[in-house]
Design a protein around this motif. Structure first.
Motif, PDB file in Angstrom:
ATOM      1  N   SER A  50      14.824   9.427  -7.572  1.00  8.95           N
ATOM      2  CA  SER A  50      15.185  10.011  -6.475  1.00  8.95           C
ATOM      3  C   SER A  50      14.366  10.871  -6.042  1.00  8.95           C
ATOM      4  CB  SER A  50      16.824  10.196  -6.355  1.00  8.95           C
ATOM      5  OG  SER A  50      16.788  11.530  -7.191  1.00  8.95           O
ATOM      6  N   ILE A  51      14.156  11.120  -4.504  1.00  6.50           N
ATOM      7  CA  ILE A  51      13.639  12.431  -3.827  1.00  6.50           C
ATOM      8  C   ILE A  51      14.668  12.954  -2.858  1.00  6.50           C
ATOM      9  CG2 ILE A  51      11.563  12.785  -2.532  1.00  6.50           C
ATOM     10  CD1 ILE A  51      10.363  10.028  -3.239  1.00  6.50           C
ATOM     11  N   GLU A  52      14.927  14.096  -3.389  1.00  7.03           N
ATOM     12  CA  GLU A  52      15.808  15.017  -2.314  1.00  7.03           C
ATOM     13  C   GLU A  52      15.054  15.546  -1.131  1.00  7.03           C
ATOM     14  OE1 GLU A  52      18.000  17.878  -4.740  1.00  7.03           O
ATOM     15  OE2 GLU A  52      18.244  16.403  -6.411  1.00  7.03           O
ATOM     16  N   SER A  53      13.861  16.089  -1.506  1.00  7.20           N
ATOM     17  CA  SER A  53      13.256  16.686  -0.169  1.00  7.20           C
ATOM     18  C   SER A  53      11.734  16.695  -0.469  1.00  7.20           C
ATOM     19  CB  SER A  53      13.750  18.024  -0.090  1.00  7.20           C
ATOM     20  OG  SER A  53      13.653  18.936  -1.083  1.00  7.20           O
ATOM     21  N   ASP A  55       8.532  19.137   1.482  1.00  5.40           N
ATOM     22  CA  ASP A  55       8.185  20.136   2.454  1.00  5.40           C
ATOM     23  C   ASP A  55       6.629  20.018   2.438  1.00  5.40           C
ATOM     24  OD1 ASP A  55       7.912  22.393   3.937  1.00  5.40           O
ATOM     25  OD2 ASP A  55       9.225  23.600   3.059  1.00  5.40           O
ATOM     26  N   GLU A  56       6.180  19.634   3.545  1.00  4.46           N
ATOM     27  CA  GLU A  56       4.635  19.339   3.703  1.00  4.46           C
ATOM     28  C   GLU A  56       3.886  20.814   4.227  1.00  4.46           C
ATOM     29  OE1 GLU A  56       3.654  16.755   6.997  1.00  4.46           O
ATOM     30  OE2 GLU A  56       6.023  16.908   7.400  1.00  4.46           O
ATOM     31  N   ASN A  57       4.901  21.724   4.549  1.00  3.49           N
ATOM     32  CA  ASN A  57       4.257  23.105   5.105  1.00  3.49           C
ATOM     33  C   ASN A  57       3.989  23.867   3.758  1.00  3.49           C
ATOM     34  OD1 ASN A  57       4.420  22.642   7.754  1.00  3.49           O
ATOM     35  ND2 ASN A  57       6.764  23.096   7.695  1.00  3.49           N
ATOM     36  N   THR A  58       5.011  23.880   2.766  1.00  2.37           N
ATOM     37  CA  THR A  58       4.665  24.541   1.586  1.00  2.37           C
ATOM     38  C   THR A  58       4.049  23.724   0.543  1.00  2.37           C
ATOM     39  OG1 THR A  58       6.962  24.111   0.666  1.00  2.37           O
ATOM     40  CG2 THR A  58       6.646  25.859   1.917  1.00  2.37           C
ATOM     41  N   GLY A  59       3.717  22.496   0.793  1.00  2.00           N
ATOM     42  CA  GLY A  59       3.040  21.319  -0.363  1.00  2.00           C
ATOM     43  C   GLY A  59       4.208  21.422  -1.638  1.00  2.00           C
ATOM     44  N   THR A  60       5.448  21.060  -1.411  1.00  2.00           N
ATOM     45  CA  THR A  60       6.414  20.986  -2.805  1.00  2.00           C
ATOM     46  C   THR A  60       7.463  19.760  -2.518  1.00  2.00           C
ATOM     47  OG1 THR A  60       7.995  22.386  -1.695  1.00  2.00           O
ATOM     48  CG2 THR A  60       6.174  23.321  -3.315  1.00  2.00           C
ATOM     49  N   TYR A  61       7.713  19.146  -3.366  1.00  2.00           N
ATOM     50  CA  TYR A  61       8.693  18.053  -3.164  1.00  2.00           C
ATOM     51  C   TYR A  61       9.844  18.358  -4.232  1.00  2.00           C
ATOM     52  CZ  TYR A  61       6.909  14.951  -6.587  1.00  2.00           C
ATOM     53  OH  TYR A  61       6.107  14.410  -7.648  1.00  2.00           O
ATOM     54  N   ARG A  62      11.114  17.906  -4.197  1.00  2.00           N
ATOM     55  CA  ARG A  62      12.225  17.780  -5.295  1.00  2.00           C
ATOM     56  C   ARG A  62      12.530  16.393  -5.495  1.00  2.00           C
ATOM     57  NH1 ARG A  62      16.980  22.041  -4.727  1.00  2.00           N
ATOM     58  NH2 ARG A  62      15.111  23.483  -5.444  1.00  2.00           N
ATOM     59  N   ALA A  63      12.538  16.249  -6.728  1.00  2.00           N
ATOM     60  CA  ALA A  63      12.773  14.735  -7.246  1.00  2.00           C
ATOM     61  C   ALA A  63      13.315  14.772  -8.594  1.00  2.00           C
ATOM     62  CB  ALA A  63      11.629  13.769  -7.143  1.00  2.00           C
ATOM     63  N   THR A  64      13.834  13.476  -8.798  1.00  2.00           N
ATOM     64  CA  THR A  64      14.305  13.220 -10.232  1.00  2.00           C
ATOM     65  C   THR A  64      13.452  12.215 -10.927  1.00  2.00           C
ATOM     66  OG1 THR A  64      16.718  13.905  -9.900  1.00  2.00           O
ATOM     67  CG2 THR A  64      16.172  12.396 -11.749  1.00  2.00           C
ATOM     68  N   VAL A  65      12.774  12.468 -11.851  1.00  2.00           N
ATOM     69  CA  VAL A  65      11.938  11.789 -12.630  1.00  2.00           C
ATOM     70  C   VAL A  65      12.097  11.330 -13.817  1.00  2.00           C
ATOM     71  CG1 VAL A  65      10.023  12.314 -10.990  1.00  2.00           C
ATOM     72  CG2 VAL A  65      10.096  13.422 -13.108  1.00  2.00           C
ATOM     73  N   ASP A  66      11.735  10.058 -14.429  1.00  2.00           N
ATOM     74  CA  ASP A  66      11.594   9.814 -15.821  1.00  2.00           C
ATOM     75  C   ASP A  66      10.420   9.767 -16.291  1.00  2.00           C
ATOM     76  OD1 ASP A  66      14.338   9.727 -15.927  1.00  2.00           O
ATOM     77  OD2 ASP A  66      14.462   7.401 -15.919  1.00  2.00           O
ATOM     78  N   LEU A  67       9.911  10.639 -17.447  1.00  2.00           N
ATOM     79  CA  LEU A  67       8.670  10.820 -18.039  1.00  2.00           C
ATOM     80  C   LEU A  67       8.960   9.838 -19.322  1.00  2.00           C
ATOM     81  CD1 LEU A  67       5.802  11.897 -18.456  1.00  2.00           C
ATOM     82  CD2 LEU A  67       6.999  13.640 -19.262  1.00  2.00           C
ATOM     83  N   ARG A  68       8.108   9.048 -19.799  1.00  2.00           N
ATOM     84  CA  ARG A  68       8.171   8.244 -20.724  1.00  2.00           C
ATOM     85  C   ARG A  68       6.849   8.305 -21.892  1.00  2.00           C
ATOM     86  NH1 ARG A  68       8.678   1.653 -21.340  1.00  2.00           N
ATOM     87  NH2 ARG A  68       6.703   1.899 -20.966  1.00  2.00           N
TER      88      ARG A  68
END
Length: 362
Positions: A50-53, A55-68
């Motif tokens: 999922s991707i919660e947000s 912000d292209e102005n700060t160059g950040t995004y909040r997400a839930t990821v699975d690393l395998r």
């Protein structure tokens, strides 16, 4: 009664404690699985749940990821008579406790910023000695933003899987078709104003000390901007403001080389247009700070607006106020020159504005 000197005793005690801690740490951290030689191959992949947000102005995004991560360690293999047994499957605290007893690839998400909001582990150990670690994390991640083709731009939401404590001579990160199949966004992943694409895996080693390198795999989720709202709120006002300098030229007329509208009225239109463009400039850059730096369609159209206003001001002052062309070449030449500019300037502005938009779209 003989007293033991306190300071030498404390120094000796501290040395013993340090030695004990060093030995304990060495025992607690299993060594590399070297039975098949070095480098150790670890397969890596990442999926986005999922991707919660973003912000292209700060160059950040909040997400839930699975690393395998997947690797082989013969020390984890079961006895020969247990070859058909199911894998040992652990989750949560049980997985974390088991991870302390076995070798785990020292891999981290290099572009994660701040503490994770959520961090959970899942571990599978197969009878063959094959191990699979799944790390589910919710956090903020930094990402580069390129708005040169705004509002038809695509961005890459990256997950940088890095092993920066071991060199590539000791451990390598690889991916195969099964990792590519695993690395995809969830069907429920959504981001307002953007269309979700696919995840691309790429090997991008990091330079290290003494000509060494560290393994890194970059998983990049492609997202495409939905331009409808942006075009309505930014580009329609920008294109409409281009009409202001054109009106300052078109609204005047000439008879026998004499202008019919006073220069003062035309200049008022141009100055009003200048303030309108400045206000629009401030509004756009307040909402999209990232657009204020670099070459992009918005900056080009703002520059075209200023050039158009300057051209209209120059034409009105040169022709209407001071009659420079009429004094040098006569009223007929001035009238023909004015008619030529009246259509040349709008044509150039139209061509340039269209070219800017097409360059962003194509």
């Amino acid at each position: 009664m003989t007293m033991v000197p306190l300071r030498p005793f404390l120094v000796c005690l501290a040395s013993l404690l340090a030695l004990f801690a060093f030995v304990t740490a060495g025992l607690a951290a299993p060594p590399l699985p070297r039975d098949k030689g070095l480098p150790i191959t670890v397969q890596a992949g990442a999926s986005v749940l999922s991707i919660e947000s973003f912000d292209e102005n700060t160059g950040t995004y909040r997400a839930t990821v699975d690393l395998r991560l997947r690797w082989n360690d013969s020390r984890l293999a079961a006895p020969a008579d247990a070859g058909g047994a199911p894998p040992e499957t652990l989750r949560g605290s049980a997985a974390e406790a088991r991870m302390k007893d076995i070798w785990i690839p020292p891999v981290r998400i290099a572009n994660q910023t701040g503490e994770a909001l959520r961090s959970e582990y899942g571990l599978r150990i197969y009878p063959s000695g094959r191990a699979e670690l799944l790390h589910r994390v919710t956090a903020d991640f930094t990402v580069g933003v390129d708005v040169q083709r705004f509002p038809f731009d695509r961005q890459k939401l990256t997950i940088e899987i890095a092993a920066d404590t071991l060199t590539t001579a000791e451990m390598q990160l690889r991916f195969d078709q099964s990792d590519i199949d695993f690395s995809r966004p969830s069907a429920n992943a959504e981001l307002a104003g953007w269309s979700i694409g696919l995840i691309d895996l790429k090997s991008a080693p990091l330079p290290g000390w003494y000509n060494g390198s560290h393994a890194r795999i970059v998983a990049a989720l492609d997202i495409k901007r939905q331009p409808g709202l942006v075009v309505a709120s930014i580009f329609i006002p920008l294109l409409a403001s281009l009409l202001i300098p054109l009106l300052a030229i078109w609204l005047n007329s000439m008879e026998d080389g004499v202008f019919q509208v006073d220069t003062y009225e035309m200049v008022n239109i141009i100055i009003g247009g200048l303030f309108a463009v400045i206000a629009l400039n401030f509004t756009v850059y307040s909402s999209y700070t990232v657009l204020s730096v670099g070459d992009n369609t918005v900056n080009r159209l703002f520059a075209l607006n200023y050039i158009g206003l300057a051209s209209a001001l120059f034409v009105n002052i040169l022709f209407s106020r001071f009659n420079v062309i009429a004094r040098l070449f006569g009223p007929y030449v001035q009238e023909q020159a004015y008619v030529t500019l009246m259509w040349t300037i709008p044509t150039l502005i139209l061509v340039l504005a269209t070219a800017f938009m097409l360059a962003a779209y194509v």
